[in-house]
Design a protein around this motif. Structure first.
Motif, PDB file in Angstrom:
ATOM      1  N   CYS A   1      -3.757  58.052 -47.656  1.00  0.00           N
ATOM      2  CA  CYS A   1      -4.369  57.311 -46.559  1.00  0.00           C
ATOM      3  C   CYS A   1      -4.089  58.022 -45.241  1.00  0.00           C
ATOM      4  O   CYS A   1      -3.175  58.842 -45.143  1.00  0.00           O
ATOM      5  CB  CYS A   1      -3.820  55.880 -46.497  1.00  0.00           C
ATOM      6  SG  CYS A   1      -4.093  54.931 -48.014  1.00  0.00           S
TER       7      CYS A   1
ATOM      8  N   ASN B   1      -2.062  49.485 -42.771  1.00  0.00           N
ATOM      9  CA  ASN B   1      -2.007  49.599 -44.223  1.00  0.00           C
ATOM     10  C   ASN B   1      -0.952  48.622 -44.733  1.00  0.00           C
ATOM     11  O   ASN B   1       0.150  48.544 -44.172  1.00  0.00           O
ATOM     12  CB  ASN B   1      -1.655  51.026 -44.646  1.00  0.00           C
ATOM     13  CG  ASN B   1      -2.755  52.012 -44.300  1.00  0.00           C
ATOM     14  OD1 ASN B   1      -3.919  51.632 -44.176  1.00  0.00           O
ATOM     15  ND2 ASN B   1      -2.403  53.271 -44.138  1.00  0.00           N
TER      16      ASN B   1
ATOM     17  N   ILE C   1       2.343  51.056 -41.500  1.00  0.00           N
ATOM     18  CA  ILE C   1       2.490  50.479 -42.837  1.00  0.00           C
ATOM     19  C   ILE C   1       3.311  49.201 -42.721  1.00  0.00           C
ATOM     20  O   ILE C   1       4.456  49.230 -42.261  1.00  0.00           O
ATOM     21  CB  ILE C   1       3.179  51.458 -43.804  1.00  0.00           C
ATOM     22  CG1 ILE C   1       2.326  52.721 -43.975  1.00  0.00           C
ATOM     23  CG2 ILE C   1       3.428  50.793 -45.157  1.00  0.00           C
ATOM     24  CD1 ILE C   1       2.978  53.788 -44.851  1.00  0.00           C
TER      25      ILE C   1
ATOM     26  N   LEU D   1       0.094  54.939 -49.779  1.00  0.00           N
ATOM     27  CA  LEU D   1      -0.243  54.641 -48.393  1.00  0.00           C
ATOM     28  C   LEU D   1       0.157  55.789 -47.467  1.00  0.00           C
ATOM     29  O   LEU D   1      -0.310  55.870 -46.330  1.00  0.00           O
ATOM     30  CB  LEU D   1       0.448  53.351 -47.942  1.00  0.00           C
ATOM     31  CG  LEU D   1       0.108  52.088 -48.746  1.00  0.00           C
ATOM     32  CD1 LEU D   1       0.898  50.902 -48.213  1.00  0.00           C
ATOM     33  CD2 LEU D   1      -1.393  51.797 -48.715  1.00  0.00           C
TER      34      LEU D   1
END
Length: 332
Positions: free
Chosen positions: A201, A6, A206, A197
Motif C-alpha cells: 500500500c 489504512n 496505519i 499495509l
C-alpha cells in the motif's frame, strides 16, 4: 475534512462488535479507508466497510455494518437462551458447551457444514460487484491448515468462502476448502497482518484496532483463567512478533542519517495510530466471544464508539502529520 487511513482490524468473535462501534465513529468523523487488513471478525468488518463504501460511501459502510451485526443477533442461540437466564448462568453454560466441543469434531457434529454466517454474507454483500469494482484494498487473513502459513485473500478474488475461511474456528466448523487447500481462522497466523499495509500500500497512516488488550493482565490461577490466557496468547503471538519486527526495522532506519533504500524510507515515513479495547473487553470471559445477544453487541458497539470518540478528540489531527502512538516503546 476527510482523511485517508489504512486499517488493521483484529479478530475476536462477538467482540468484533466493539470494532463495529469504532468504525462507525471513525466513518462518521470522515475517515476514509485506503486499505484494510482484517482477520476473523475483523475480516467481516473489513469486507462490510469496503462493500458499503462502494455502494454508498461512509454512510453506506455504516449502514451495512449495522445490518450485519443486527442480523447476527437475530435468532442466535445466545439470544434465545439468554433471555431466560442471568448473565452469569449464560456465561457458565456457554463455557461448558465450549469445553464439550473440544471433544466432538465438527465433522461429526455438523456433517453438512451448515453455517448461518455464509447465508448472511451472501445476503448483504454482492461479491461479484465487490471483486469487480472495490475502491478499498483488502487483505483477508486465513491460515493454511497444511503448511501453517498465512494466506492473504485480496479484494479482487473474494467470495463468502474466503470470509468464512478467515473466521473458521476448527472446533466449531469444518475447514474451508478453496482451490484445493484447506483453511482455518487467520488468527493462528496473523491477527491482524500488518505487513501488507506497509509493502503493498502507499498510505503512510496505519491505524491498529485491537480487541485483545496489550497490557493489564493479572496472573491467571484458576483452570478456566489459565485456559483463557493460553488461548489469547495463541491468537496474539504472531501479531506481537510481527509488530516487534516492524518496530525494530523502524528503529534501525531512524538511526541512519541517510536512508539509501526505498524500504528504509518507507518504514521511516510510517505513522502508526492505535485504538485499544482496554478494560472494556479484558474483564470479559472467553465465552463472551460467542455471545451474540443483541443487547450485548449493542453495548460493545457503544463502548467502541466511545473509545473512538476519545481517540478522535485527542489524535484526529495527527493523521497525515505525525504518529499518535510510539510502537517502538510498545513492542521492543
Amino acid at each position: 475534512m476527510a482523511k485517508s487511513v489504512n486499517l488493521a482490524l483484529q479478530g475476536g468473535g462477538a467482540h468484533g462488535a466493539f470494532a463495529w462501534g469504532v468504525l462507525d465513529r471513525l466513518l462518521e468523523e470522515g475517515i476514509e479507508p485506503g486499505a484494510i487488513s482484517g482477520t476473523s471478525a475483523g475480516a467481516m468488518n473489513a469486507i462490510l466497510v469496503a462493500y458499503g463504501w462502494q455502494v454508498g460511501g461512509a454512510d453506506g459502510a455504516r449502514e451495512l455494518l449495522d445490518q450485519f451485526w443486527t442480523k447476527v443477533s437475530l435468532n442466535s442461540p445466545s439470544e434465545l437462551v439468554g433471555s431466560q437466564l442471568p448473565d452469569t448462568q449464560l456465561t457458565s453454560m456457554t463455557g461448558w458447551m465450549l469445553d464439550i466441543l473440544r471433544y466432538i469434531s465438527p465433522y461429526d457434529l455438523n456433517p453438512l457444514d451448515i453455517n448461518p454466517l455464509r447465508f448472511l454474507l451472501e445476503e448483504l454483500v454482492d461479491f461479484d460487484a465487490l471483486r469487480n469494482d472495490c475502491a478499498v484494498q483488502l487483505f483477508i487473513a486465513a491460515t493454511d491448515v497444511s503448511s501453517g502459513k498465512i494466506k492473504l485473500f485480496r479484494e479482487y478474488e473474494l467470495t463468502a468462502e474466503h470470509a468464512l475461511a478467515s473466521a473458521c474456528l476448527p472446533t466449531l466448523h469444518q475447514a474451508i476448502e478453496i482451490d484445493g487447500r484447506h483453511y482455518w481462522d487467520g488468527g493462528f497466523s496473523g491477527n491482524p497482518a500488518v505487513y501488507p499495509l506497509i509493502f503493498d500500500c502507499s498510505g503512510e497512516d496505519i491505524l491498529l484496532v485491537l480487541l485483545q488488550p496489550m497490557a493489564g493482565h493479572e496472573l491467571p490461577t484458576t483452570s478456566s483463567a489459565i485456559n483463557q490466557r493460553v488461548t489469547e496468547l495463541g491468537f496474539q503471538s504472531t501479531f506481537l512478533r510481527e509488530m516487534r519486527a516492524i518496530s525494530y526495522t523502524r528503529q534501525q532506519a531512524k538511526d541512519k542519517f541517510f536512508s539509501a533504500s526505498t524500504i528504509e524510507r518507507r518504514f521511516k515515513s510510517l505513522r502508526f495510530h492505535l485504538i485499544e479495547s482496554g478494560e472494556v473487553l479484558s474483564s470479559l470471559e472467553q465465552s463472551s466471544k460467542y455471545d451474540t445477544r443483541q443487547a450485548f453487541l449493542q453495548e460493545l458497539k457503544e463502548r467502541g464508539r466511545l473509545e473512538a470518540d476519545h481517540w478522535v478528540g485527542s489524535n484526529f489531527g495527527a493523521i497525515g502529520r505525525k504518529p499518535s502512538c510510539d510502537i517502538e516503546a510498545m513492542f521492543l
